[in-house]
Structures are given as C-alpha cells and as structure tokens.
Design a protein around this motif. Structure first.
Motif, mmCIF file in Angstrom:
data_model
loop_
_atom_site.group_PDB
_atom_site.id
_atom_site.type_symbol
_atom_site.label_atom_id
_atom_site.label_comp_id
_atom_site.label_asym_id
_atom_site.label_seq_id
_atom_site.Cartn_x
_atom_site.Cartn_y
_atom_site.Cartn_z
ATOM 1 N N THR A 31 0.867 -1.178 0.000
ATOM 2 C CA THR A 31 0.000 0.000 0.000
ATOM 3 C C THR A 31 0.902 1.225 0.000
ATOM 4 O O THR A 31 1.801 1.334 0.840
ATOM 5 N N VAL A 32 0.681 2.113 -0.949
ATOM 6 C CA VAL A 32 1.470 3.346 -1.050
ATOM 7 C C VAL A 32 0.616 4.514 -0.582
ATOM 8 O O VAL A 32 -0.489 4.724 -1.088
ATOM 9 N N VAL A 33 1.123 5.246 0.399
ATOM 10 C CA VAL A 33 0.509 6.509 0.826
ATOM 11 C C VAL A 33 1.629 7.537 0.807
ATOM 12 O O VAL A 33 2.515 7.531 1.657
ATOM 13 N N ALA A 34 1.620 8.410 -0.181
ATOM 14 C CA ALA A 34 2.743 9.311 -0.419
ATOM 15 C C ALA A 34 2.229 10.697 -0.823
ATOM 16 O O ALA A 34 1.084 10.840 -1.266
ATOM 17 N N PRO A 35 3.072 11.712 -0.707
ATOM 18 C CA PRO A 35 2.649 13.064 -1.086
ATOM 19 C C PRO A 35 2.280 13.143 -2.570
ATOM 20 O O PRO A 35 2.772 12.363 -3.392
ATOM 21 N N ASN A 36 1.427 14.106 -2.904
ATOM 22 C CA ASN A 36 1.029 14.276 -4.297
ATOM 23 C C ASN A 36 2.055 15.064 -5.104
ATOM 24 O O ASN A 36 1.850 15.343 -6.282
ATOM 25 N N GLY A 37 3.165 15.433 -4.466
ATOM 26 C CA GLY A 37 4.248 16.142 -5.134
ATOM 27 C C GLY A 37 5.492 16.150 -4.263
ATOM 28 O O GLY A 37 5.524 15.521 -3.201
ATOM 29 N N PRO A 68 5.359 14.160 4.342
ATOM 30 C CA PRO A 68 5.627 12.724 4.488
ATOM 31 C C PRO A 68 5.112 12.159 5.814
ATOM 32 O O PRO A 68 4.543 11.058 5.837
ATOM 33 N N ALA A 69 5.288 12.901 6.907
ATOM 34 C CA ALA A 69 4.791 12.428 8.199
ATOM 35 C C ALA A 69 3.267 12.358 8.203
ATOM 36 O O ALA A 69 2.678 11.458 8.812
ATOM 37 N N ASP A 70 2.604 13.313 7.529
ATOM 38 C CA ASP A 70 1.150 13.234 7.358
ATOM 39 C C ASP A 70 0.764 11.917 6.708
ATOM 40 O O ASP A 70 -0.214 11.271 7.101
ATOM 41 N N CYS A 71 1.522 11.540 5.677
ATOM 42 C CA CYS A 71 1.220 10.314 4.920
ATOM 43 C C CYS A 71 1.298 9.085 5.817
ATOM 44 O O CYS A 71 0.428 8.209 5.775
ATOM 45 N N ALA A 72 2.339 9.012 6.636
ATOM 46 C CA ALA A 72 2.484 7.877 7.549
ATOM 47 C C ALA A 72 1.338 7.852 8.554
ATOM 48 O O ALA A 72 0.749 6.791 8.827
ATOM 49 N N ALA A 73 1.018 9.020 9.111
ATOM 50 C CA ALA A 73 -0.052 9.095 10.114
ATOM 51 C C ALA A 73 -1.401 8.702 9.523
ATOM 52 O O ALA A 73 -2.155 7.919 10.121
ATOM 53 N N VAL A 108 13.049 10.234 6.382
ATOM 54 C CA VAL A 108 13.232 9.776 7.760
ATOM 55 C C VAL A 108 12.051 10.226 8.618
ATOM 56 O O VAL A 108 11.618 9.508 9.525
ATOM 57 N N GLY A 109 11.496 11.409 8.322
ATOM 58 C CA GLY A 109 10.360 11.912 9.089
ATOM 59 C C GLY A 109 9.146 10.995 9.016
ATOM 60 O O GLY A 109 8.465 10.756 10.021
ATOM 61 N N ALA A 110 8.851 10.461 7.836
ATOM 62 C CA ALA A 110 7.728 9.533 7.691
ATOM 63 C C ALA A 110 7.978 8.250 8.478
ATOM 64 O O ALA A 110 7.083 7.730 9.160
ATOM 65 N N ALA A 111 9.205 7.734 8.402
ATOM 66 C CA ALA A 111 9.545 6.527 9.152
ATOM 67 C C ALA A 111 9.504 6.786 10.652
ATOM 68 O O ALA A 111 9.072 5.929 11.435
ATOM 69 N N THR A 112 9.930 7.974 11.056
ATOM 70 C CA THR A 112 9.905 8.340 12.468
ATOM 71 C C THR A 112 8.481 8.371 13.001
ATOM 72 O O THR A 112 8.205 7.887 14.106
ATOM 73 N N GLU A 113 7.561 8.955 12.229
ATOM 74 C CA GLU A 113 6.157 8.991 12.656
ATOM 75 C C GLU A 113 5.623 7.579 12.851
ATOM 76 O O GLU A 113 4.919 7.294 13.821
#
Length: 257
Positions: A31-37, A68-73, A108-113
């Motif tokens: 499942t991919v959840v990533a920024p739109n840009g 990116p952290a939004d995406c992880a959350a 790293v921010g997304a992984a940290t979240e």
C-alpha cells in the motif's frame, strides 16, 4: 508481509515506484501513501488544523496533499486502520540521508512517525545525484533488493522500539556495514544571496549545499558512504531528556518566579 510505503519525493517518483514493484514481486502486499508532489526536507513536519485531501490514484496507491509524516499518520491511523502493515518503508529517497541531514529528511520523518506509533520502520535512500535512465534504475533496484533482504531476515533481529533503521546506498556499493549516524552533514552548508531588482529593503537567499565533505571519521555514515559502503544505522525516533539534565541542578532554586 503487508507493507506501507511512504516517501518525500511524491507518489510518482522513480524511487518509490521501483521499490513497490520489486517488493510486490517478492509476494508482499503493498500500500502506497505518499505526497502528491515533491516534499523533500520537510523533516517531521505535520499539517495541523488544515484539511488534508487524500486521493486514490490507482489500486493501493493514495496521494496526499500533505507532508511525508502526514502520509504515515494517515496511512496508519485511517487508511490501514483495519488492516495494519507489518512494516513501514519510507523511500527510496532520491538522494542520501546520512549524518545530521537526517534531521531535515522527510523520508526519515515519515519513518519516524511510524516508529512513534509503534510500527517497525525503515528509511531507505540512494545516491541518485547526476544519474538517469538505466543507471538510476540500477541504483534504486539495488536499494530495493537490500530492503527485501532486511525484511526477509527481520525475524532474527531484535527490533528496538521507537527507532528507525536508516539505510543508505551509494552509486557503486561494494560492501554493507554498520555505521554511526551523526557527526557532519554530507554537504558543505551554503547560503547564497540573490539579487532583487524590485525592492531595496528586500533580500533573497537560497539555502542548500552542492559540494560534499571529504571522508574523515570512518565510523560515521557520512564518511563510509563516500567509500562506496552501504550503511545501516538505527536512529532514535523520540527526542527525550539526556544525561545533561543533571547539569541543570545548579539552576534549581536560583531562578526567580
């Protein structure tokens, strides 16, 4: 395994597409959840009190107009709330994230979240500078294969809570090694002043770095990556009090309220 993929280069980026395709070929559910840009250098920034739009752009691929952290959350709290992943993998980042640069990294921010939410998380980055075409594909595929190997062997590893496995892959990788993440920045810091023709009281600056530090301390990932070594480092996801707290005792009772 069921894997949530995030990044900071956007869902269309070559790195995350190569990673998703390869891990899917191993039989993992993706499942991919990533920024739109592009959202590089966003660190752990999150969007508070502002609506975030999430668009399903393909089967199992969600584009978010956030960090990116939004995406992880969002991926963990909402999109996959009923079917949580076994691992969160952020990347493959277009560029290295070593040394103090991890503080700025959206990858790293997304992984940290994810780690703060109790999930096992990997941040994977590759040196893509000046690469294109088949060469770019090759370095991303090499990085994807390393992630695949780590996932396959993760059962033999005691995964520390509230920590992220940070992996960096150079262009000409010849060895995999442990590394300390810290010390210097990969790039020599640079702030350039640009001219403004419109307002005399306005100054314009460009922050970044183009030239790279020469290797020094060979225990550090910044130096090891320059020696064509793939580096693996666990980095802490949670900022907390340090041993320096005891030094504050001298102030207690001396500060007036």
């Amino acid at each position: 395994m069921h894997l949530l993929l995030c990044n900071d280069d956007g869902y269309k980026a070559k790195g995350i597409r190569v990673l998703a395709k390869y891990l899917s070929s191993l039989g993992h559910k993706i499942t991919v959840v990533a920024p739109n840009g592009e959202r590089s250098a966003q660190s752990h920034a999150m969007t508070f009190y502002h609506p975030l739009r999430v668009r399903l752009v393909a089967e199992g691929v969600y584009a978010v107009d956030g960090t990116p952290a939004d995406c992880a959350a969002l991926g963990l709290h909402k999109i996959l709330a009923e079917n949580p992943p076994d691992f969160v993998v952020s990347g493959i980042n277009h560029g290295l994230n070593v040394g103090i640069d991890v503080n700025y990294s959206g990858t790293v921010g997304a992984a940290t979240e994810a780690a703060l939410m109790g999930f096992k998380a990997i941040a994977i980055s590759a040196d893509s500078e000046d690469l294109e075409g088949e060469e770019l594909e090759a370095v991303f595929l090499k990085a994807a294969k390393i992630v695949g190997e780590v996932l396959e062997k993760s059962h033999i590893l005691e995964w520390p809570k509230l920590e992220v496995l940070n992996i960096n892959v150079p262009k000409q990788a010849n060895e995999i090694t442990l590394a300390e993440c810290g010390g210097e920045s990969l790039y020599v810091p640079h702030i350039e002043e640009l001219s403004s023709r419109y307002k005399k009281n306005l100054k314009i600056y460009l922050i970044g770095g183009l030239s790279r530090h020469e290797p020094k301390d060979m225990s550090q990932d910044v130096s090891l990556i320059r020696s064509n070594k793939v580096t693996l480092s666990f980095v802490k996801a949670k900022q907390s009090s340090s041993e320096s707290n005891k030094n504050l005792e001298i102030l207690i009772g001396k500060i007036k309220l």
